[in-house]
Enzyme design. Structure first.
Site, mmCIF file in Angstrom:
data_model
loop_
_atom_site.group_PDB
_atom_site.id
_atom_site.type_symbol
_atom_site.label_atom_id
_atom_site.label_comp_id
_atom_site.label_asym_id
_atom_site.label_seq_id
_atom_site.Cartn_x
_atom_site.Cartn_y
_atom_site.Cartn_z
ATOM 1 N N ARG A 27 0.908 -1.292 0.022
ATOM 2 C CA ARG A 27 -0.169 0.059 -0.014
ATOM 3 C C ARG A 27 0.712 1.136 0.073
ATOM 4 N NH1 ARG A 27 -3.961 -0.486 4.307
ATOM 5 N NH2 ARG A 27 -4.945 -1.612 2.716
ATOM 6 N N TYR A 28 1.766 1.307 0.878
ATOM 7 C CA TYR A 28 2.750 2.335 0.724
ATOM 8 C C TYR A 28 4.082 2.402 -0.114
ATOM 9 C CZ TYR A 28 0.215 3.188 5.080
ATOM 10 O OH TYR A 28 -0.670 3.458 6.253
ATOM 11 N N ARG A 37 7.249 0.195 1.648
ATOM 12 C CA ARG A 37 7.185 -1.250 2.397
ATOM 13 C C ARG A 37 5.780 -2.002 2.360
ATOM 14 N NH1 ARG A 37 5.737 3.598 4.142
ATOM 15 N NH2 ARG A 37 4.348 4.047 5.969
ATOM 16 N N CYS A 96 -2.445 -18.426 15.363
ATOM 17 C CA CYS A 96 -1.968 -17.759 16.350
ATOM 18 C C CYS A 96 -2.050 -18.611 17.537
ATOM 19 C CB CYS A 96 -2.947 -16.413 16.585
ATOM 20 S SG CYS A 96 -2.897 -15.388 15.026
ATOM 21 N N CYS A 104 -7.365 -13.433 19.395
ATOM 22 C CA CYS A 104 -7.995 -12.256 20.039
ATOM 23 C C CYS A 104 -9.132 -11.776 19.482
ATOM 24 C CB CYS A 104 -7.026 -11.074 19.553
ATOM 25 S SG CYS A 104 -5.246 -11.791 19.885
ATOM 26 N N CYS A 141 -9.813 -9.274 16.585
ATOM 27 C CA CYS A 141 -8.798 -9.349 15.536
ATOM 28 C C CYS A 141 -9.287 -8.748 14.395
ATOM 29 C CB CYS A 141 -8.478 -10.879 15.419
ATOM 30 S SG CYS A 141 -7.185 -10.879 14.079
ATOM 31 N N ARG A 156 -8.107 -9.355 11.385
ATOM 32 C CA ARG A 156 -7.905 -10.125 10.459
ATOM 33 C C ARG A 156 -8.629 -11.535 10.631
ATOM 34 N NH1 ARG A 156 -2.061 -9.200 9.766
ATOM 35 N NH2 ARG A 156 -1.990 -7.009 9.016
ATOM 36 N N ASP A 216 -10.806 -0.932 14.781
ATOM 37 C CA ASP A 216 -11.213 -0.746 13.111
ATOM 38 C C ASP A 216 -12.643 -1.510 13.180
ATOM 39 O OD1 ASP A 216 -11.349 -3.613 12.600
ATOM 40 O OD2 ASP A 216 -8.837 -3.423 12.362
ATOM 41 N N ASP A 270 -6.725 3.635 11.317
ATOM 42 C CA ASP A 270 -6.369 2.778 9.931
ATOM 43 C C ASP A 270 -7.824 2.902 9.061
ATOM 44 O OD1 ASP A 270 -4.970 1.564 8.185
ATOM 45 O OD2 ASP A 270 -4.310 0.133 9.551
ATOM 46 N N LYS A 278 -2.935 4.563 7.380
ATOM 47 C CA LYS A 278 -2.941 4.986 8.816
ATOM 48 C C LYS A 278 -3.023 6.747 8.928
ATOM 49 C CE LYS A 278 -0.288 1.095 10.644
ATOM 50 N NZ LYS A 278 -0.208 0.313 9.272
HETATM 51 C C1 LIG Z 1 0.567 -0.413 9.018
HETATM 52 C C2 LIG Z 1 0.889 -0.965 7.615
HETATM 53 C C3 LIG Z 1 2.187 -0.894 7.116
HETATM 54 C C4 LIG Z 1 3.268 -0.069 8.157
HETATM 55 O O1 LIG Z 1 3.245 1.225 8.637
HETATM 56 P P1 LIG Z 1 3.975 2.085 9.288
HETATM 57 O O2 LIG Z 1 3.263 3.371 9.690
HETATM 58 O O3 LIG Z 1 5.344 2.142 8.568
HETATM 59 O O4 LIG Z 1 4.366 1.219 10.633
HETATM 60 C C5 LIG Z 1 2.510 -1.119 6.138
HETATM 61 N N1 LIG Z 1 1.676 -1.388 5.238
HETATM 62 C C6 LIG Z 1 0.473 -1.856 5.439
HETATM 63 C C7 LIG Z 1 -0.545 -2.324 4.486
HETATM 64 C C8 LIG Z 1 -0.065 -1.495 6.805
HETATM 65 O O5 LIG Z 1 -1.198 -1.470 7.305
HETATM 66 S S1 SF4 Z 2 -4.971 -9.697 16.639
HETATM 67 FE FE1 SF4 Z 2 -5.182 -11.395 15.347
HETATM 68 S S2 SF4 Z 2 -3.359 -12.000 14.283
HETATM 69 FE FE2 SF4 Z 2 -2.856 -10.858 15.908
HETATM 70 S S3 SF4 Z 2 -2.436 -12.633 17.285
HETATM 71 FE FE3 SF4 Z 2 -4.592 -11.794 17.976
HETATM 72 S S4 SF4 Z 2 -5.793 -13.389 16.567
HETATM 73 FE FE4 SF4 Z 2 -3.668 -13.505 15.843
#
Ligand SMILES: *Cc1c(COP(=O)(O)O)cnc(C)c1O
Ligand code: SF4
Length: 384
Positions: free
Chosen positions: A127-128, A131, A140, A144, A147, A149, A308, A345, A352
């Site tokens: 996305r960025y 990175r 996991c 959580c 979560c 995801r 989120d 986010d 973010k």
């Molecule tokens: C959070 C995130 C990052 C890392 O973001 P930083 O601000 O550099 O910590 C990179 N890619 C995605 C898709 C993210 O959600």
């Molecule tokens: S937040 Fe989601 S991905 Fe992260 S440790 Fe918990 S269950 Fe696993």
């Protein structure tokens, strides 16, 4: 090597281990401190949970109705941090199903951060500019309840197979603009040391990769996973950053302290990404205490995430004002090192977005900036 020796001093002594619940009283220390034993004994059913906690009717119903969509999984270690008699215990809220999960609101999103949209190959979110997120497993130790995801985590059919891993590595290799790789999941420490070392060595061999981060909650939910051998292995691939997810001071135990010490002594930089959760940490005093404990553990508070819009977690969401109130209660009143960035986010993949209390900037006209400090005193800064 001597670096793994955990420092024994009066800072470490301020961190305590929780007493072991009755059902594991007979386990030897060797078993209890062994992460494989902890994994094997995870609580996945109501029968076992009933032996550890006074389970409420609400929790029993919520489990019955939710566990097919999103498993329950709790390590004995994490369960030992729970209050067996308080259904609102912050550890319990994060790991035992609650009625709120069954409530899908109109604004809930299955993929709240639009991670699938920015996926050039399965397993990578790019996305960025410089990175990427790299998903390496969907397991996991503890699932959580908040979560983000949920759609993937605990669904074994979506787990990253070797083919996907290779395609992800090939993508990173061919995109020279990537300098920072966030190894994520699920929890990447659910991979074996060998598989992790394979990933790290492949990434370290790429000349355009400067740093990587391992995003893991094992420091919180299964600190035994951070063995001396694992920490030792990481030293070959520095700089290695570890991003973790402590949400409450109760999670700052002696086991967690020692796990961070093994990483920090091995040269890793450890950062924390807290999620703001109603009933768990939506209180400036709790966040202040958490961040002070984290600094004593050598963990730097990095982000506070606004909860989120993932499905079935609306009962955890606080007003955005709460996050701003927390930042205002930290900034100036305590070490700047204990003040993380508060970010939302953006739903749908906006990334973010940082938010700061609006009080600091009163006005800006011409060369004059009218500013307000943490004690609400006003000052003018005049540009040359
Ligand atoms: C959070 C995130 C990052 C890392 O973001 P930083 O601000 O550099 O910590 C990179 N890619 C995605 C898709 C993210 O959600
Ligand atoms: S937040 Fe989601 S991905 Fe992260 S440790 Fe918990 S269950 Fe696993």
């Amino acid at each position: 090597m001597a670096f793994n020796i955990v420092t024994k001093n009066n800072v470490r002594d301020r961190f305590k281990s929780a007493p072991r619940p009755e059902i594991w009283k007979d386990a030897t220390d060797k078993d209890w401190n062994n992460w494989i034993w902890q994994q094997q004994k995870r609580i996945k059913s109501m029968d076992v949970l009933e032996k550890v906690l006074n389970v409420t009717e609400e929790e029993r119903n919520a489990f019955a109705q939710s566990h097919e969509q999103f498993n329950m999984g709790i390590t004995p270690y994490y369960a030992s941090l729970m209050d067996p008699n308080d259904p609102n215990c912050p550890i319990r809220l994060q790991s035992v199903p609650k009625a709120g999960e069954l409530n899908i609101t109109v604004n809930d999103l299955e993929d709240p951060l639009g991670e699938e949209k920015d996926m050039p190959v399965p397993g990578i979110t790019h996305r960025y500019p410089d990175r990427v997120l790299f998903y390496t497993t969907h397991n996991c130790p503890v699932y959580c309840r908040h979560c983000t995801r949920k759609r993937k985590v605990s669904d074994p059919s979506s787990s990253a197979a070797n083919k996907q891993l290779e395609e992800g590595l090939a993508y990173i290799e061919s995109h020279k603009e990537i300098r920072d790789v966030i190894i994520s999941g699920g929890d990447p420490l659910s991979n074996s040391d060998d598989r992790l070392e394979y990933i790290l060595s492949r990434l370290r061999a790429m000349d355009h990769i400067q740093v990587f981060r391992i995003g893991t909650r094992n420091l919180v939910t299964l600190p035994q996973r951070i063995t001396d051998e694992f920490a030792q292995m990481l030293t070959k691939y520095h700089p290695v950053f570890v991003h973790t997810h402590f949400n409450h001071p109760k999670e700052c135990t002696q086991e967690a302290f020692d796990a961070v010490a093994r990483l920090a002594n091995a040269g890793c930089v450890v950062n924390n990404q807290m999620v703001l959760l109603k009933g768990v940490n939506d209180d400036p005093k709790i966040v202040m205490e958490l961040n002070h404990k984290l600094l004593m553990m050598r963990v730097r508070p990095y982000y506070i995430f606004q909860c989120d819009m993932s499905q079935g977690i609306s009962h955890f969401r606080t007003p955005v004002e709460k996050g701003l109130e927390i930042i205002e209660a930290l900034r100036g009143w305590t070490s700047g090192m204990a003040v993380p960035h508060y970010v939302v986010d953006a739903p749908g993949g906006g990334g973010k977005i940082p938010l700061l209390p609006s009080k600091y900037l009163i006005s800006h006209e011409g060369k004059t900036w009218k500013l307000r400090n943490y004690k609400n005193q006003e000052y003018d800064y005049i540009e040359p």
